[in-house]
Write an enzyme that holds these catalytic residues in place. Structure first.
Site, PDB file in Angstrom:
ATOM      1  N   TYR A  26       0.857  -1.189   0.000  1.00 25.94           N
ATOM      2  CA  TYR A  26       0.000   0.000   0.000  1.00 25.94           C
ATOM      3  C   TYR A  26       0.886   1.229   0.000  1.00 25.94           C
ATOM      4  O   TYR A  26       1.839   1.318   0.780  1.00 25.94           O
ATOM      5  CB  TYR A  26      -0.891   0.000   1.250  1.00 25.94           C
TER       6      TYR A  26
ATOM      7  N   ASP B  75       9.382   2.869   0.120  1.00 24.76           N
ATOM      8  CA  ASP B  75       8.304   3.527   0.849  1.00 24.76           C
ATOM      9  C   ASP B  75       8.461   3.138   2.314  1.00 24.76           C
ATOM     10  O   ASP B  75       8.057   2.064   2.736  1.00 24.76           O
ATOM     11  CB  ASP B  75       6.942   3.095   0.288  1.00 24.76           C
TER      12      ASP B  75
ATOM     13  N   LYS C 169       3.893   9.008   8.945  1.00 19.40           N
ATOM     14  CA  LYS C 169       3.661   8.358  10.240  1.00 19.40           C
ATOM     15  C   LYS C 169       4.611   8.892  11.334  1.00 19.40           C
ATOM     16  O   LYS C 169       4.450  10.026  11.739  1.00 19.40           O
ATOM     17  CB  LYS C 169       3.699   6.837  10.078  1.00 19.40           C
TER      18      LYS C 169
HETATM   19  C1  LIG Z   1       0.244   4.583   5.794  1.00 18.03           C
HETATM   20  C2  LIG Z   1       1.004   4.346   4.579  1.00 18.03           C
HETATM   21  C3  LIG Z   1       0.901   5.188   3.462  1.00 18.03           C
HETATM   22  C4  LIG Z   1      -0.112   6.292   3.375  1.00 18.03           C
HETATM   23  O1  LIG Z   1       0.109   7.295   4.310  1.00 18.03           O
HETATM   24  P1  LIG Z   1      -1.097   8.318   4.667  1.00 18.03           P
HETATM   25  O2  LIG Z   1      -0.449   9.282   5.599  1.00 18.03           O
HETATM   26  O3  LIG Z   1      -2.169   7.482   5.272  1.00 18.03           O
HETATM   27  O4  LIG Z   1      -1.534   8.935   3.389  1.00 18.03           O
HETATM   28  C5  LIG Z   1       1.763   4.979   2.390  1.00 18.03           C
HETATM   29  N1  LIG Z   1       2.667   3.989   2.408  1.00 18.03           N
HETATM   30  C6  LIG Z   1       2.788   3.158   3.463  1.00 18.03           C
HETATM   31  C7  LIG Z   1       3.834   2.087   3.440  1.00 18.03           C
HETATM   32  C8  LIG Z   1       1.952   3.283   4.565  1.00 18.03           C
HETATM   33  O5  LIG Z   1       2.058   2.428   5.586  1.00 18.03           O
END
Ligand SMILES: *Cc1c(COP(=O)(O)O)cnc(C)c1O
Length: 424
Positions: free
Chosen positions: A141, A236, A264
């Site tokens: 994701y 990511d 995060k």
């Molecule tokens: C949470 C998450 C996202 C998205 O971040 P948001 O702040 O919710 O838009 C993207 N990549 C990873 C790996 C994530 O865990």
């Protein structure tokens, strides 16, 4: 029953009663708890129930809830500087701190969420390489931007939607899907589209199909392919950054990406994201270069202060990672032991303080297909039991359990006791 009253009324004014779908508990038969406050490892709902929190706001609250240094930083900054839309010293402090403590980041651009960070990093990769296609992995994701909503893990997976309505085919034709931990599937895509692949984007420790760490050789091979075909490797690290180790997953694997995305933890619980990498790539961003990306709220002083307080506290106290490692290992081993006693087939994956207990008969969980073998009905039953026992975990089989620095041995023992009393 304030919980129920508030949540029911919320449903009239916000779709599903929530502002992000996973919070609606759609796959379990429990009404979401309306949370009133939190301190350290604990959160409290509107009915006054206390929970040991293993969701940690889906990762960010690694220092525990309302850490006093983070609260102080927010209060002090808010008293003088809420927003100017102009350069501030605190954004420099955070940027400099990240660039000097995390490898492979010469420069960063601050944004407001993980979604913004990943979509912007991909745009930058396309601008830099002048190619169009991207490779992502099934089950990973990267936020809710259109081009990523293909086989996108957790939220999308649990709801059984194969992507999302409202996304035109044209938006995803440049998104190529490969299999996590399966280099052959990546090779095949390069053979077919070698001239037009701008980047590979990957969660080096996947967290959004449940925790699945990449195998080292797999990441090394991705790096080699990117070098060979002159495309960029994007890690990511929105979830894994400052979590699996202070310096993130790249430091565990010793594989260097060209671009990295954060969010995060780096915002200390406030809305924040960032992407960074080599100077020669980052300098293509507007106003220096032709890749346009902007944000009215980007680099907001209060957010920057919360992020700076969080990251410096983590950096200056490296032993917190050792403690979380110890407790996480205790939790992992305890879960496996109890599952064995109860004859519940289970695989427990872990990287640092990210853990998922998969209810599967598989011997291991290394791919999205492995994850999908899980008994989600059994998970739902387990979830219900755990939350009733005062243990707050994510309401989906395909999410991580997170520890924070305030968790103690006793909290872990309580988690294990709760699991022990689970009757299948
Ligand atoms: C949470 C998450 C996202 C998205 O971040 P948001 O702040 O919710 O838009 C993207 N990549 C990873 C790996 C994530 O865990």
């Amino acid at each position: 029953m304030r919980n129920l009253d508030i949540f029911n009324e919320s449903k009239q004014y916000m779709p599903g009663g929530v502002n992000s779908p996973v919070r609606a508990y759609k796959d379990v038969s429990v009404t979401p708890k309306v949370i009133k406050n939190g301190k350290g490892a604990y959160i409290y709902d509107e009915d006054g129930n206390k929970y040991i929190d293993f969701v940690c706001a889906w990762g960010p609250m690694i220092l525990g809830h309302c850490d006093e240094d983070v609260v102080k930083a927010i209060q002090n900054t808010a008293a003088q500087a809420i927003a100017f839309g102009a350069p501030t010293e605190i954004e420099l402090k955070l940027a400099k701190h990240i660039c000097s403590t995390v490898d492979n980041v010469d420069m960063v651009r601050m944004v407001n969420s993980g979604t913004e960070a990943t979509m912007s990093a991909v745009k930058l990769a396309r601008g830099y390489t002048e190619k169009n296609k991207i490779i992502k992995f099934a089950g990973c994701y990267h936020g809710h931007a259109e081009g990523f909503l293909v086989e996108a893990g957790s939220g999308v997976l649990t709801e059984g939607i194969p992507g999302s309505a409202g996304v035109p085919k044209e938006s995803i034709i440049n998104t190529l899907i490969a299999k996590y931990n399966d280099i052959e599937s990546v090779n095949e895509l390069f053979l077919k589209y070698s001239d037009d692949i701008a980047c590979i984007i990957i969660e080096p420790v996947a967290g959004n199909m449940g925790v699945i760490p990449a195998q080292k050789e797999f990441l090394v091979e991705l790096r080699n392919l990117c070098d060979k075909y002159k495309c960029l490797l994007i890690f990511d690290e929105v979830m894994s950054g400052f979590r699996v180790a202070y310096k993130g997953a790249q430091s565990i694997y010793n594989v260097s990406p060209d671009l990295i995305t954060f969010a995060k933890i780096m915002g200390g619980g406030l809305p924040c994201g960032a992407y960074g990498g080599k100077k020669e790539i980052m300098e293509l961003l507007s106003p220096m270069g032709p890749v346009y990306q902007a944000g009215t709220m980007s680099g907001n002083p209060v957010v920057m202060a919360a992020g700076y307080a969080t990251l410096t506290k983590l950096y200056n106290n490296p032993s917190v990672y050792d403690n979380m490692e110890k407790l996480s290992e205790k939790l992992q081993e305890g879960l496996l032991q109890i599952a064995k006693e109860k004859k519940i087939p289970m695989v427990v994956n872990r990287c640092g303080s990210m853990i998922t207990a998969f209810f599967t008969k598989n011997k291991e969980v290394k791919t999205f297909d492995d994850a999908k073998t899980c008994d989600v009905k059994l998970f739902a039953k387990y979830f219900e039991h755990m939350i009733k026992s005062g243990i707050n975990i994510a309401p989906s089989q395909f999410e991580a359990i997170f520890l924070n620095v305030k968790h103690t041995e006793v909290d872990i023992e309580k988690f294990l006791e709760a699991f022990k009393s689970f009757e299948v």
